[in-house]
Design a protein around this motif. Structure first.
Motif, mmCIF file in Angstrom:
data_model
loop_
_atom_site.group_PDB
_atom_site.id
_atom_site.type_symbol
_atom_site.label_atom_id
_atom_site.label_comp_id
_atom_site.label_asym_id
_atom_site.label_seq_id
_atom_site.Cartn_x
_atom_site.Cartn_y
_atom_site.Cartn_z
ATOM 1 N N PRO A 208 -78.791 -45.079 53.057
ATOM 2 C CA PRO A 208 -78.670 -46.393 52.432
ATOM 3 C C PRO A 208 -79.880 -47.270 52.719
ATOM 4 N N GLY A 209 -80.019 -48.317 51.944
ATOM 5 C CA GLY A 209 -81.115 -49.259 52.159
ATOM 6 C C GLY A 209 -82.464 -48.605 51.961
ATOM 7 N N ASN A 210 -83.433 -49.005 52.783
ATOM 8 C CA ASN A 210 -84.787 -48.471 52.684
ATOM 9 C C ASN A 210 -85.054 -47.360 53.686
ATOM 10 N N TYR B 99 -85.380 -46.209 60.709
ATOM 11 C CA TYR B 99 -84.076 -46.055 61.374
ATOM 12 C C TYR B 99 -83.081 -47.076 60.824
ATOM 13 N N CYS B 100 -81.837 -46.630 60.635
ATOM 14 C CA CYS B 100 -80.797 -47.517 60.124
ATOM 15 C C CYS B 100 -79.672 -47.684 61.122
ATOM 16 N N VAL B 101 -79.096 -48.867 61.157
ATOM 17 C CA VAL B 101 -77.912 -49.157 61.971
ATOM 18 C C VAL B 101 -76.833 -49.658 61.016
ATOM 19 N N HIS B 102 -75.683 -48.963 61.011
ATOM 20 C CA HIS B 102 -74.591 -49.361 60.103
ATOM 21 C C HIS B 102 -73.270 -49.340 60.834
ATOM 22 N N ASN C 7 -70.970 -51.049 51.938
ATOM 23 C CA ASN C 7 -69.670 -50.475 52.263
ATOM 24 C C ASN C 7 -69.833 -48.972 52.140
ATOM 25 N N LEU C 8 -69.970 -48.290 53.261
ATOM 26 C CA LEU C 8 -70.327 -46.874 53.276
ATOM 27 C C LEU C 8 -69.081 -46.021 53.517
ATOM 28 N N ASP C 9 -68.822 -45.118 52.598
ATOM 29 C CA ASP C 9 -67.653 -44.248 52.699
ATOM 30 C C ASP C 9 -67.980 -43.081 53.624
ATOM 31 N N LEU C 10 -67.774 -43.305 54.926
ATOM 32 C CA LEU C 10 -68.109 -42.300 55.930
ATOM 33 C C LEU C 10 -67.010 -41.246 56.027
ATOM 34 N N MET C 11 -67.409 -39.985 56.030
ATOM 35 C CA MET C 11 -66.464 -38.887 56.159
ATOM 36 C C MET C 11 -65.794 -38.947 57.530
ATOM 37 N N PRO C 12 -64.473 -38.708 57.620
ATOM 38 C CA PRO C 12 -63.829 -38.673 58.944
ATOM 39 C C PRO C 12 -64.511 -37.659 59.856
ATOM 40 N N VAL C 13 -64.895 -38.096 61.046
ATOM 41 C CA VAL C 13 -65.627 -37.219 61.962
ATOM 42 C C VAL C 13 -64.798 -35.990 62.324
ATOM 43 N N ALA C 14 -63.489 -36.167 62.516
ATOM 44 C CA ALA C 14 -62.633 -35.031 62.861
ATOM 45 C C ALA C 14 -62.683 -33.958 61.779
ATOM 46 N N SER D 203 -72.357 -36.720 56.269
ATOM 47 C CA SER D 203 -73.078 -37.390 55.193
ATOM 48 C C SER D 203 -73.003 -38.900 55.351
ATOM 49 N N SER D 204 -74.168 -39.521 55.485
ATOM 50 C CA SER D 204 -74.255 -40.982 55.495
ATOM 51 C C SER D 204 -75.147 -41.421 54.344
ATOM 52 N N ARG D 205 -75.248 -40.555 53.354
ATOM 53 C CA ARG D 205 -76.090 -40.856 52.199
ATOM 54 C C ARG D 205 -75.262 -41.470 51.082
#
Length: 497
Positions: A160-162, A187-190, A237-244, A486-488
């Motif tokens: 996300p972002g730049n 580097y990104c912080v979300h 608003n990032l749809d992050l996959m459940p880590v588990a 995936s954080s893309r």
């Protein structure tokens, strides 16, 4: 009596002059009517295939995210273009696969550059190249028979972002950055909740800071509090996959006989030439060792693992998947395996400087990890499925993990995945380490007042991430291993010419 010629009679009548004026007015009226009708039709046709191009580019980049072959990506995009702009309805709009290009988009420069594709560019035509320009109606009487145009759509799949790196801090809970941290330009912080910062954190040009609602950042998202943050911040608003789910998927792929993820991970790994320690540790017989290939699964107990570490002088045979079973689910010693640590280290006579090395292996266990100051870990995937209310990773200061030279050597990257929260020392995460945790990640403060440099380090947490003071974070190249959640995001972009 003279007879008047009919033409002279017509010209002599006043009604004739009105008819000539009417003819001229009619021509002008037709010209303006033609402009209104034909130009409106061109705009309508252009909007029609622009929507089709957008749909095709989006379908193509989704196929790219699914890691399909280039030819399959092109086929999906072309099929989507045909669905949204049928040839039977508007005629031919593509020249075939050449109109679907796999390109690389640089979000910093907003240009197309050389490198690994991360975007799909689709071009559709209403011109002579496909024999299908837009024909006119009334304007053809003014000599304008056709209009020609092309439309282009580019869909991008990336951070996300730049940000141009896979490395970053991604948490569903709060991210806490104590004072004195520096976020590098790639580097990104979300956080899906909020990012809490007191002051004097520094964001370099190109860094990213995001959360769903920037109002949650309060007064701390201004340069007066944290220099550089105003250019870095954006709402996402990032749809992050459940880590588990991600950990379960990776574990299953590594324990399977074959899988694409396993093949990719072991592609640059080497199978150890000497596998007899597996026999000496009573894990398998000699005949079984001769059947082992890269990525073979070796099942053993925690006691057998420690025996193997002892017999190999702390060097696990490379190129294998070790599935270590801790049957005791309590908190006793049998629930931990040691890498240069203190718990169940079989050879107690080893010098304190003696190292234990885990490299080029996948280590999957329901034990916890005791990583001591004598540990050397690189090019390894380590997964703990143990569920605990306390940290399942003990990491002492002095352990060397990843690439200690901080050269962004992705072949030495270490992936640590845990089904419970972890607390680690500051230097454990220094270089080329990805922490993927179904819980909270707590990084301890540095033992000195000096800044701890992190390069190529990623944090992915189902819970919160807490970073103490005096850390700097810089990203390495994008990671295409499939081991990083995936954080893309997928978005349409307009590259500069």
């Amino acid at each position: 009596m003279s007879i008047q010629h009919p033409i002279r009679t017509f010209l002599a009548r006043e009604e004739g002059s009105i008819s000539a004026f009417a003819l001229a007015a009619l021509a002008v009226f037709c010209m303006f009517l033609g402009l209104a009708i034909d130009v409106t039709n061109v705009h309508r046709q252009k909007e029609f295939i622009t929507v089709a191009a957008d749909a095709a580019a989006h379908a193509g980049v989704v196929a790219m995210a699914e890691e399909k072959l280039p030819s399959d990506i092109q086929a999906v995009a072309l099929a989507t273009a045909e669905t949204n702009a049928p040839t039977t309805l508007i005629g031919k709009t593509t020249l075939g696969p050449s109109d679907v290009e796999l390109v690389r988009f640089d979000p910093k420069t907003r240009t197309l550059v050389a490198g690994e594709p991360n975007a799909v560019k689709v071009t559709l035509h209403r011109d002579s190249s496909v024999g299908n320009p837009v024909t006119t109606s009334l304007l053809r009487f003014a000599g304008v028979k056709t209009f020609e145009f092309t439309v282009t759509s580019v869909a991008y799949y990336g951070p996300p972002g730049n940000c141009v790196s896979s490395d970053g801090i991604y948490a569903k809970g709060r991210v806490t950055l104590t004072s004195g941290n520096r976020i590098g330009g790639s580097y990104c912080v979300h956080s899906q909740t909020d990012v809490w910062m007191p002051q004097t954190n520094y964001f370099e040009e190109g860094a990213g800071l995001s959360m769903p609602d920037l109002a949650d950042c309060g007064t701390k998202c201004f340069d007066s509090a944290n220099p550089g943050v105003e250019d870095a911040k954006f709402e996402m608003n990032l749809d992050l996959m459940p880590v588990a789910d991600h950990i379960a998927m990776v574990s299953a792929a590594m324990l399977a006989t074959t899988s694409e993820l396993k093949s990719n991970f072991f592609a640059d790994k080497t199978l150890a030439a000497n596998l007899t320690p597996l026999v000496d540790a009573k894990i398998m017989n000699l005949a079984a060792t001769k059947k082992l290939v890269k990525g073979s699964v070796v099942t053993l107990t925690a006691a057998q693992y420690n025996e193997l570490m002892y017999l190999t002088k702390g060097n696990l045979p490379t190129g294998l998947v070790y599935n270590v079973d801790c049957r005791d689910k309590g908190n006793g010693p049998a629930t931990w395996i040691s890498i240069g640590g203190s718990v169940d280290r079989k050879d107690a006579t080893l010098a304190t400087s003696a190292t234990e090395t885990v490299r080029q292996v996948a280590l999957i266990t329901d034990c916890g990890f005791d990583v001591g100051s004598n540990a050397r870990i690189d090019a390894t995937l380590a997964i703990s499925t143990r569920v605990s209310t306390s940290s399942v990773l003990k990491a002492s200061s002095g352990a060397i993990v990843g690439d200690p030279q901080r050269n962004c050597d992705i072949s030495r990257k270490v992936y640590v995945m845990t089904m419970s929260g972890i607390s680690v020392s500051a230097d454990f995460t220094a270089s080329n380490v990805a922490l993927i945790v179904n819980g909270d990640i707590n990084v301890a403060a540095s033992s000195s007042s000096s800044t701890v440099e992190h390069k190529g380090t990623s944090f992915h947490a189902e819970g919160e991430v807490q970073i103490p003071a005096n850390h700097s974070f810089n990203g390495c190249l994008e990671d295409y291993s499939g081991l990083i959640p995936s954080s893309r995001t997928i978005k349409f972009v307009i590259p500069k010419a």
